[in-house]
Write an enzyme that holds these catalytic residues in place. Structure first.
Site, PDB file in Angstrom:
ATOM      1  N   PRO A 155      -2.996  -2.581   8.986  1.00 18.70           N
ATOM      2  CA  PRO A 155      -1.533  -2.691   8.940  1.00 18.70           C
ATOM      3  C   PRO A 155      -0.827  -1.871   7.855  1.00 18.70           C
ATOM      4  O   PRO A 155      -0.215  -2.423   6.938  1.00 18.70           O
ATOM      5  CB  PRO A 155      -1.323  -4.189   8.732  1.00 18.70           C
ATOM      6  CG  PRO A 155      -2.516  -4.616   7.945  1.00 18.70           C
ATOM      7  CD  PRO A 155      -3.648  -3.788   8.472  1.00 18.70           C
ATOM      8  N   CYS A 156      -0.858  -0.573   8.005  1.00 17.40           N
ATOM      9  CA  CYS A 156      -0.145   0.276   7.052  1.00 17.40           C
ATOM     10  C   CYS A 156       1.368   0.072   7.148  1.00 17.40           C
ATOM     11  O   CYS A 156       2.097   0.399   6.208  1.00 17.40           O
ATOM     12  CB  CYS A 156      -0.518   1.742   7.244  1.00 17.40           C
ATOM     13  SG  CYS A 156      -0.269   2.382   8.906  1.00 17.40           S
TER      14      CYS A 156
END
Length: 161
Positions: free
Chosen positions: A120-121
């Site tokens: 989850p950047c």
């Protein structure tokens, strides 16, 4: 390498499997013909993404592997520790990695993440709360963060561009 195209609320996802691992997930602006998953790993990826977009999955349990340096791998591992519905700044991420001066290198590694949503950047934002640096476009980052906030019952978040 089996590759499929899957429709999501934020565009067409291109999902690639390599040697039994999901090696990339990215969202495209272009239209592609939707292709059904033809391996168990791809079927699992599509099922888990469906659950994520339906607000029923907060943690992915997929076999994932993406090519990258040891440093990039460590950055991506740190991303996996960011809880669903939460955000941290690039500065906080660099401090968590005991590398406060490496903020630019860490941000660059975030940008090279090929496993969008699953790694989850999108949960990393600017120190001032602004949305910065998302390969899929800031509107997608905003949508993903607001989706997670809605699922968590937080309501609308105020995210700046």
């Amino acid at each position: 390498m089996p590759t499929i195209y899957y429709k999501t609320p934020v565009g067409i996802a291109r999902i690639t499997e390599e040697d039994g691992f999901i090696s990339s997930i990215s969202i495209r602006d272009e239209e592609y013909e939707i292709t059904p998953p033809d391996t168990e790993v791809l079927k699992t990826a599509v099922a888990q993404l469906d659950e994520y977009f339906a607000g029923k999955r907060k943690v992915f349990d997929l076999p994932i592997r993406q090519a990258g340096s040891d440093f990039q791998q460590s950055v991506w591992e740190q991303l996996l520790k960011i809880e669903y519905g939460k955000t941290i700044s690039y500065l906080q991420q660099s401090k968590l990695m005991n590398n406060p001066l490496g903020i630019r290198a860490i941000a660059s590694a975030n940008g090279r993440n090929n496993l969008w949503i699953v790694v989850p950047c999108h949960r990393v934002i600017g120190s001032n709360g602004s949305l910065t640096g998302y390969a899929g476009g800031l509107w997608r980052k905003k949508w993903l963060l607001e989706h997670e906030a809605r699922v968590m019952g937080v309501g609308q978040t105020t995210l700046a561009f």
